[in-house]
Design a protein around this motif. Structure first.
Motif, PDB file in Angstrom:
ATOM      1  N   GLU A   1       0.830  -1.204   0.000  1.00 47.05           N
ATOM      2  CA  GLU A   1       0.000   0.000   0.000  1.00 47.05           C
ATOM      3  C   GLU A   1       0.868   1.259   0.000  1.00 47.05           C
ATOM      4  O   GLU A   1       0.545   2.250  -0.656  1.00 47.05           O
ATOM      5  CB  GLU A   1      -0.939   0.009   1.201  1.00 47.05           C
ATOM      6  N   LYS A   2       1.971   1.226   0.743  1.00 44.08           N
ATOM      7  CA  LYS A   2       2.872   2.373   0.770  1.00 44.08           C
ATOM      8  C   LYS A   2       3.494   2.622  -0.605  1.00 44.08           C
ATOM      9  O   LYS A   2       3.635   3.766  -1.039  1.00 44.08           O
ATOM     10  CB  LYS A   2       3.979   2.158   1.814  1.00 44.08           C
ATOM     11  N   LEU A   3       3.887   1.550  -1.271  1.00 41.42           N
ATOM     12  CA  LEU A   3       4.485   1.686  -2.598  1.00 41.42           C
ATOM     13  C   LEU A   3       3.474   2.213  -3.613  1.00 41.42           C
ATOM     14  O   LEU A   3       3.830   2.974  -4.523  1.00 41.42           O
ATOM     15  CB  LEU A   3       5.051   0.339  -3.058  1.00 41.42           C
ATOM     16  N   ILE A   4       2.226   1.801  -3.462  1.00 44.54           N
ATOM     17  CA  ILE A   4       1.176   2.297  -4.350  1.00 44.54           C
ATOM     18  C   ILE A   4       0.875   3.761  -4.042  1.00 44.54           C
ATOM     19  O   ILE A   4       0.754   4.596  -4.954  1.00 44.54           O
ATOM     20  CB  ILE A   4      -0.098   1.440  -4.219  1.00 44.54           C
ATOM     21  N   SER A   5       0.781   4.093  -2.750  1.00 48.15           N
ATOM     22  CA  SER A   5       0.516   5.478  -2.351  1.00 48.15           C
ATOM     23  C   SER A   5       1.653   6.403  -2.778  1.00 48.15           C
ATOM     24  O   SER A   5       1.423   7.557  -3.140  1.00 48.15           O
ATOM     25  CB  SER A   5       0.321   5.564  -0.832  1.00 48.15           C
ATOM     26  N   ALA A   6       2.880   5.879  -2.734  1.00 46.40           N
ATOM     27  CA  ALA A   6       4.037   6.666  -3.161  1.00 46.40           C
ATOM     28  C   ALA A   6       4.155   6.726  -4.675  1.00 46.40           C
ATOM     29  O   ALA A   6       5.067   7.366  -5.202  1.00 46.40           O
ATOM     30  CB  ALA A   6       5.314   6.073  -2.571  1.00 46.40           C
ATOM     31  N   ARG A   7       3.271   6.017  -5.365  1.00 45.10           N
ATOM     32  CA  ARG A   7       3.216   6.002  -6.829  1.00 45.10           C
ATOM     33  C   ARG A   7       4.465   5.404  -7.470  1.00 45.10           C
ATOM     34  O   ARG A   7       4.847   5.774  -8.577  1.00 45.10           O
ATOM     35  CB  ARG A   7       2.969   7.426  -7.373  1.00 45.10           C
ATOM     36  N   LEU A   8       5.080   4.489  -6.748  1.00 44.85           N
ATOM     37  CA  LEU A   8       6.156   3.703  -7.337  1.00 44.85           C
ATOM     38  C   LEU A   8       5.595   2.446  -7.988  1.00 44.85           C
ATOM     39  O   LEU A   8       6.195   1.892  -8.908  1.00 44.85           O
ATOM     40  CB  LEU A   8       7.173   3.323  -6.264  1.00 44.85           C
ATOM     41  N   LEU A   9       4.460   1.987  -7.503  1.00 44.17           N
ATOM     42  CA  LEU A   9       3.709   0.909  -8.139  1.00 44.17           C
ATOM     43  C   LEU A   9       2.356   1.451  -8.558  1.00 44.17           C
ATOM     44  O   LEU A   9       1.818   2.350  -7.906  1.00 44.17           O
ATOM     45  CB  LEU A   9       3.506  -0.274  -7.171  1.00 44.17           C
ATOM     46  N   VAL A  10       1.830   0.914  -9.643  1.00 47.87           N
ATOM     47  CA  VAL A  10       0.494   1.303 -10.082  1.00 47.87           C
ATOM     48  C   VAL A  10      -0.389   0.058 -10.152  1.00 47.87           C
ATOM     49  O   VAL A  10       0.083  -1.046 -10.444  1.00 47.87           O
ATOM     50  CB  VAL A  10       0.508   2.011 -11.456  1.00 47.87           C
ATOM     51  N   VAL A  11      -1.661   0.263  -9.881  1.00 48.32           N
ATOM     52  CA  VAL A  11      -2.637  -0.827  -9.900  1.00 48.32           C
ATOM     53  C   VAL A  11      -3.612  -0.581 -11.039  1.00 48.32           C
ATOM     54  O   VAL A  11      -4.099   0.533 -11.227  1.00 48.32           O
ATOM     55  CB  VAL A  11      -3.407  -0.893  -8.563  1.00 48.32           C
ATOM     56  N   SER A  12      -3.890  -1.622 -11.796  1.00 47.04           N
ATOM     57  CA  SER A  12      -4.890  -1.547 -12.860  1.00 47.04           C
ATOM     58  C   SER A  12      -5.820  -2.745 -12.737  1.00 47.04           C
ATOM     59  O   SER A  12      -5.470  -3.746 -12.113  1.00 47.04           O
ATOM     60  CB  SER A  12      -4.222  -1.526 -14.237  1.00 47.04           C
ATOM     61  N   GLU A  13      -6.979  -2.635 -13.321  1.00 50.58           N
ATOM     62  CA  GLU A  13      -7.962  -3.710 -13.230  1.00 50.58           C
ATOM     63  C   GLU A  13      -7.827  -4.632 -14.431  1.00 50.58           C
ATOM     64  O   GLU A  13      -7.916  -4.204 -15.573  1.00 50.58           O
ATOM     65  CB  GLU A  13      -9.374  -3.124 -13.171  1.00 50.58           C
ATOM     66  N   GLY A  14      -7.617  -5.906 -14.151  1.00 58.45           N
ATOM     67  CA  GLY A  14      -7.493  -6.887 -15.220  1.00 58.45           C
ATOM     68  C   GLY A  14      -8.791  -7.615 -15.473  1.00 58.45           C
ATOM     69  O   GLY A  14      -9.879  -7.101 -15.176  1.00 58.45           O
ATOM     70  N   GLU A  15      -8.686  -8.815 -16.024  1.00 60.86           N
ATOM     71  CA  GLU A  15      -9.871  -9.612 -16.326  1.00 60.86           C
ATOM     72  C   GLU A  15     -10.603  -9.985 -15.048  1.00 60.86           C
ATOM     73  O   GLU A  15      -9.989 -10.253 -14.018  1.00 60.86           O
ATOM     74  CB  GLU A  15      -9.469 -10.883 -17.087  1.00 60.86           C
ATOM     75  N   GLN A  16     -11.936  -9.968 -15.120  1.00 60.81           N
ATOM     76  CA  GLN A  16     -12.805 -10.334 -13.997  1.00 60.81           C
ATOM     77  C   GLN A  16     -12.559  -9.453 -12.768  1.00 60.81           C
ATOM     78  O   GLN A  16     -12.754  -9.869 -11.630  1.00 60.81           O
ATOM     79  CB  GLN A  16     -12.605 -11.810 -13.633  1.00 60.81           C
ATOM     80  N   GLY A  17     -12.120  -8.230 -13.024  1.00 60.23           N
ATOM     81  CA  GLY A  17     -11.946  -7.280 -11.933  1.00 60.23           C
ATOM     82  C   GLY A  17     -10.758  -7.554 -11.041  1.00 60.23           C
ATOM     83  O   GLY A  17     -10.639  -6.958  -9.962  1.00 60.23           O
ATOM     84  N   ILE A  18      -9.832  -8.430 -11.448  1.00 56.68           N
ATOM     85  CA  ILE A  18      -8.658  -8.756 -10.628  1.00 56.68           C
ATOM     86  C   ILE A  18      -7.629  -7.636 -10.750  1.00 56.68           C
ATOM     87  O   ILE A  18      -7.243  -7.244 -11.853  1.00 56.68           O
ATOM     88  CB  ILE A  18      -8.038 -10.093 -11.075  1.00 56.68           C
ATOM     89  N   GLU A  19      -7.177  -7.122  -9.614  1.00 57.92           N
ATOM     90  CA  GLU A  19      -6.212  -6.031  -9.617  1.00 57.92           C
ATOM     91  C   GLU A  19      -4.820  -6.538  -9.989  1.00 57.92           C
ATOM     92  O   GLU A  19      -4.357  -7.547  -9.454  1.00 57.92           O
ATOM     93  CB  GLU A  19      -6.160  -5.367  -8.239  1.00 57.92           C
ATOM     94  N   LYS A  20      -4.171  -5.807 -10.895  1.00 51.31           N
ATOM     95  CA  LYS A  20      -2.819  -6.153 -11.310  1.00 51.31           C
ATOM     96  C   LYS A  20      -1.870  -5.026 -10.921  1.00 51.31           C
ATOM     97  O   LYS A  20      -2.218  -3.851 -10.979  1.00 51.31           O
ATOM     98  CB  LYS A  20      -2.769  -6.400 -12.817  1.00 51.31           C
ATOM     99  N   VAL A  21      -0.665  -5.410 -10.522  1.00 50.52           N
ATOM    100  CA  VAL A  21       0.312  -4.457  -9.992  1.00 50.52           C
ATOM    101  C   VAL A  21       1.569  -4.497 -10.853  1.00 50.52           C
ATOM    102  O   VAL A  21       2.025  -5.571 -11.262  1.00 50.52           O
ATOM    103  CB  VAL A  21       0.680  -4.804  -8.530  1.00 50.52           C
ATOM    104  N   GLU A  22       2.136  -3.321 -11.105  1.00 46.96           N
ATOM    105  CA  GLU A  22       3.401  -3.235 -11.826  1.00 46.96           C
ATOM    106  C   GLU A  22       4.153  -1.983 -11.405  1.00 46.96           C
ATOM    107  O   GLU A  22       3.578  -1.068 -10.798  1.00 46.96           O
ATOM    108  CB  GLU A  22       3.179  -3.230 -13.344  1.00 46.96           C
ATOM    109  N   ILE A  23       5.444  -1.924 -11.720  1.00 49.73           N
ATOM    110  CA  ILE A  23       6.257  -0.739 -11.439  1.00 49.73           C
ATOM    111  C   ILE A  23       5.779   0.395 -12.329  1.00 49.73           C
ATOM    112  O   ILE A  23       5.411   0.183 -13.488  1.00 49.73           O
ATOM    113  CB  ILE A  23       7.743  -1.054 -11.678  1.00 49.73           C
ATOM    114  N   VAL A  24       5.795   1.599 -11.796  1.00 50.47           N
ATOM    115  CA  VAL A  24       5.150   2.727 -12.456  1.00 50.47           C
ATOM    116  C   VAL A  24       5.764   3.055 -13.822  1.00 50.47           C
ATOM    117  O   VAL A  24       5.058   3.466 -14.735  1.00 50.47           O
ATOM    118  CB  VAL A  24       5.167   3.977 -11.544  1.00 50.47           C
ATOM    119  N   HIS A  25       7.067   2.886 -13.984  1.00 53.27           N
ATOM    120  CA  HIS A  25       7.700   3.320 -15.234  1.00 53.27           C
ATOM    121  C   HIS A  25       9.006   2.569 -15.449  1.00 53.27           C
ATOM    122  O   HIS A  25       9.757   2.298 -14.514  1.00 53.27           O
ATOM    123  CB  HIS A  25       7.978   4.830 -15.167  1.00 53.27           C
ATOM    124  N   GLU A  26       9.281   2.233 -16.719  1.00 54.71           N
ATOM    125  CA  GLU A  26      10.529   1.555 -17.076  1.00 54.71           C
ATOM    126  C   GLU A  26      11.748   2.385 -16.681  1.00 54.71           C
ATOM    127  O   GLU A  26      12.817   1.847 -16.386  1.00 54.71           O
ATOM    128  CB  GLU A  26      10.575   1.291 -18.593  1.00 54.71           C
TER     129      GLU A  26
END
Length: 280
Positions: free
Chosen positions: A147-172
């Protein structure tokens, strides 16, 4: 209530490049500041426009440029943008500040999170939130770090298939601009290659209904078992199930081979005894 709520819903997507440009320029103009080089805002937007986290990336860069502004001429400078290393540099400094504010145990979890979210090829991996929590140990502290990494915007969350949240690093850009992360990648280079192979194989096995034909055998399984003795990270539930199923199937194969060999030996001995009795 539902009727009123649905009338007020609007889907928000990543802003278009022209909107990102306006978002970058308009606030500075309102307080009497301009970009020294009129092409600089376009370059900044072009570097982030195709990313899921375009808006937070733009925010990092704009905030850093504002800190380094020329107060005398009321300008945002190109040399300031170049000096901070562009978008990646602003992001790396933010990441380092965030890490410094964490406890030692949280820092270890941050390192593990980034290890799992980078492929052996040095690109961003995408995991579900559940998978990432599993890989960090399924603890409350692990969830808090994510949650801290997401709040700090180092990770971003997007919605995948069937509403499953997917996480990745914000930028290459973060993968090469943050020195600490570059060092982590170099230290883990050998381990991540087989981990990626395991991740891909386990996913295919799960998607195909866990068929036995996709389990690892022979050299692949031996290599996995050697790798597991030196890899101190955790696996997702699917990866654990795949690995255990592969080992169990191999053990059953060994038992079957032993039974067959034993049967053949017993048959040969019995045949020899019968022949010996007949000759007698």
């Amino acid at each position: 209530l539902k009727d009123h709520l649905t009338q007020g819903l609007e889907v928000l997507t990543t802003p278009a490049p022209e909107d990102l440009l306006r978002i970058l320029i308009a606030p500075t103009q309102k307080v009497g500041y301009l970009f020294e080089d009129e092409n600089l805002p376009k370059e900044i937007v072009a570097s982030v426009a195709d990313q899921t986290g375009a808006l937070p990336l733009l925010a990092f860069t704009a905030a850093k440029l504002w800190e380094l502004r020329d107060r005398n001429f009321k300008q945002l400078l190109r040399k300031a943008y170049q000096g901070m290393g562009g978008v990646g540099g602003a992001l790396a400094q933010h990441a380092e500040n965030m890490l410094a504010a964490m406890t030692a145990s949280q820092q270890r979890l941050v390192r593990e999170a980034f290890r799992q979210l980078i492929t052996s090829e040095g690109t961003r991996a995408i995991l579900t939130r559940r998978e990432l929590i599993d890989l960090l140990g399924r603890s409350e502290e692990a969830q808090a770090v994510i949650e801290k990494l997401i709040s700090a915007r180092l990770l971003v969350v997007s919605e995948g298939e069937q509403g499953i949240e997917k996480v990745e690093i914000v930028h290459e850009a973060l993968l090469i601009a943050w020195p600490r992360l570059v060092q982590w990648q170099q230290e883990e280079k050998e381990n991540t290659r087989l981990r990626d192979q395991l991740r891909t194989a386990a996913k295919q096995w799960e998607d195909r209904g866990r068929v036995k034909g996709l389990l690892w055998r022979d050299e692949a399984l031996t290599e996995y078992q050697l790798w597991r003795t030196r890899y101190n990270g955790k696996l997702t539930n699917t990866e654990e199930d795949f690995a255990n199923a592969s080992i169990s199937e191999a053990q059953r194969g060994v038992r079957r081979t032993r039974i067959v060999v034993s049967t053949i030996v017993i048959s040969l001995v019995a045949g020899l005894l019968i022949l010996f009795q007949q000759r007698q």
